[in-house]
Design a protein around this motif. Sequence first.
Motif, mmCIF file in Angstrom:
data_model
loop_
_atom_site.group_PDB
_atom_site.id
_atom_site.type_symbol
_atom_site.label_atom_id
_atom_site.label_comp_id
_atom_site.label_asym_id
_atom_site.label_seq_id
_atom_site.Cartn_x
_atom_site.Cartn_y
_atom_site.Cartn_z
ATOM 1 N N ILE A 130 2.514 1.803 -3.517
ATOM 2 C CA ILE A 130 1.494 2.304 -4.527
ATOM 3 C C ILE A 130 0.958 3.940 -4.164
ATOM 4 O O ILE A 130 1.009 4.479 -5.143
ATOM 5 C CB ILE A 130 0.296 1.535 -4.541
ATOM 6 C CG1 ILE A 130 0.575 -0.061 -5.071
ATOM 7 C CG2 ILE A 130 -0.853 1.967 -5.519
ATOM 8 C CD1 ILE A 130 -0.484 -0.946 -5.096
ATOM 9 N N PHE A 131 0.853 4.154 -2.771
ATOM 10 C CA PHE A 131 0.627 5.489 -2.550
ATOM 11 C C PHE A 131 1.536 6.430 -2.699
ATOM 12 O O PHE A 131 1.373 7.577 -3.187
ATOM 13 C CB PHE A 131 0.145 5.497 -1.000
ATOM 14 C CG PHE A 131 -0.339 6.658 -0.329
ATOM 15 C CD1 PHE A 131 -1.558 7.206 -0.668
ATOM 16 C CD2 PHE A 131 0.858 7.440 0.401
ATOM 17 C CE1 PHE A 131 -1.722 8.615 -0.243
ATOM 18 C CE2 PHE A 131 0.354 8.810 0.692
ATOM 19 C CZ PHE A 131 -0.988 9.257 0.657
ATOM 20 N N SER A 132 2.854 5.960 -2.402
ATOM 21 C CA SER A 132 4.080 6.852 -2.679
ATOM 22 C C SER A 132 4.335 7.060 -4.146
ATOM 23 O O SER A 132 4.578 8.172 -4.513
ATOM 24 C CB SER A 132 5.186 6.442 -2.118
ATOM 25 O OG SER A 132 5.564 5.147 -2.672
ATOM 26 N N SER A 133 3.835 6.243 -5.047
ATOM 27 C CA SER A 133 4.088 6.138 -6.470
ATOM 28 C C SER A 133 2.937 7.365 -7.186
ATOM 29 O O SER A 133 3.312 8.011 -7.997
ATOM 30 C CB SER A 133 4.210 4.831 -7.062
ATOM 31 O OG SER A 133 2.762 4.336 -7.067
ATOM 32 N N ILE A 134 1.738 7.193 -6.409
ATOM 33 C CA ILE A 134 0.712 7.943 -6.912
ATOM 34 C C ILE A 134 1.056 9.424 -6.408
ATOM 35 O O ILE A 134 1.076 10.305 -7.307
ATOM 36 C CB ILE A 134 -0.650 7.701 -6.087
ATOM 37 C CG1 ILE A 134 -1.142 6.354 -6.912
ATOM 38 C CG2 ILE A 134 -1.700 8.837 -6.592
ATOM 39 C CD1 ILE A 134 -2.300 5.715 -6.197
ATOM 40 N N ILE A 135 1.618 9.758 -5.346
ATOM 41 C CA ILE A 135 1.951 11.239 -4.518
ATOM 42 C C ILE A 135 3.209 11.670 -5.393
ATOM 43 O O ILE A 135 2.990 12.866 -5.667
ATOM 44 C CB ILE A 135 2.250 11.071 -3.188
ATOM 45 C CG1 ILE A 135 1.301 10.671 -2.146
ATOM 46 C CG2 ILE A 135 2.919 12.212 -2.726
ATOM 47 C CD1 ILE A 135 -0.082 11.439 -2.199
ATOM 48 N N THR A 136 4.168 10.886 -5.779
ATOM 49 C CA THR A 136 5.074 11.320 -6.698
ATOM 50 C C THR A 136 5.164 11.448 -7.989
ATOM 51 O O THR A 136 5.879 11.708 -8.837
ATOM 52 C CB THR A 136 6.610 10.519 -6.236
ATOM 53 O OG1 THR A 136 6.391 9.015 -6.631
ATOM 54 C CG2 THR A 136 6.690 10.799 -4.579
ATOM 55 N N PHE A 152 0.846 -1.140 0.029
ATOM 56 C CA PHE A 152 0.129 0.032 0.074
ATOM 57 C C PHE A 152 1.090 1.332 0.000
ATOM 58 O O PHE A 152 0.576 2.287 -0.648
ATOM 59 C CB PHE A 152 -0.930 -0.179 1.266
ATOM 60 C CG PHE A 152 -1.882 1.251 1.355
ATOM 61 C CD1 PHE A 152 -2.728 1.643 0.505
ATOM 62 C CD2 PHE A 152 -1.237 2.163 2.561
ATOM 63 C CE1 PHE A 152 -3.093 2.872 0.769
ATOM 64 C CE2 PHE A 152 -1.902 3.426 2.624
ATOM 65 C CZ PHE A 152 -2.813 3.617 1.707
ATOM 66 N N LEU A 153 1.904 1.263 0.840
ATOM 67 C CA LEU A 153 2.738 2.417 1.033
ATOM 68 C C LEU A 153 3.413 2.756 -0.335
ATOM 69 O O LEU A 153 3.630 3.707 -0.794
ATOM 70 C CB LEU A 153 3.749 2.218 2.261
ATOM 71 C CG LEU A 153 3.295 2.586 3.585
ATOM 72 C CD1 LEU A 153 4.073 2.030 4.591
ATOM 73 C CD2 LEU A 153 2.590 3.777 3.642
#
Length: 264
Positions: A29-35, A26-27
């Motif tokens: 995927i979430f970090s890839s979306i944010i960046t 999850f982290l």
Amino acid sequence: MNVLPKRSNTQRFHIKGVLYFFLIIFLLIFSSIITGTQLDQFFNHDSLGQFAVLWQKMFHPYWPYWSYVVGPLLDTIRMALVGTLLGTIIAIPFALLSARNIVSLGWLRGVIRVISNLVRTLPDLLLAAVFTAILGFGPLAGVVTLLIFTFGQMAKLMFEAIETIDQGPLEALEAAGASKVQIIIFAVVPQVLNTFFSNFLYTFEVNVRASTVIGYVGAGGIGQLLQVTINQFRYDETAVIIFVILIVVVLIEFMNNYLREKLA
């Protein structure tokens, strides 16, 4: 009769491990979306094909190139040695002034520790880029970079070691009327000498690796040669440089481990 301890359902089905695994996913995927990072680009046909081509070229090193690597390699080792030595010498008085059992003035210890912490937070690549701009391309910028890096690291390691020494010798010398300098020489130094050399060897080992990286931004040494071969797409020569760096780092690590065991 021996009875095995009963495991809970959490332990039986490894629920914690599964939860940690999904949390990491999850982290990621979430970090890839944010960046704005597209993870699928790492695994598309073009990326894998380019990786295969690069890997194939590096698997056929141009071994005659090693004669060009020796000079920059020696510069890298000299940079690491000189930077480590000078940085350690400068760090010694700061480590003493940061120790609670040596300096009783809290404000002075606080100021010295803040300076050390600020220096330690500066990335070595940033320092290398700054000093390359100031001093120009070459080993001098690398030496100054490693000096500052070593100062921040050794100051912290040594003051922590000094604060954990046995207070008995210090109190005995103080009761006998010894000066601060005498207390440091005869009570502090004998207790931290082995730790000091061990930390020095460890920092030197780290600096050999770091000097390769900072050389990539123009601070001299073998890292600068590595940058040239990569920019020229001479991956067969790059493979020789990486192999030489690997051998040197492994040898230095074995040497440091041997010396640490002798000091223990």
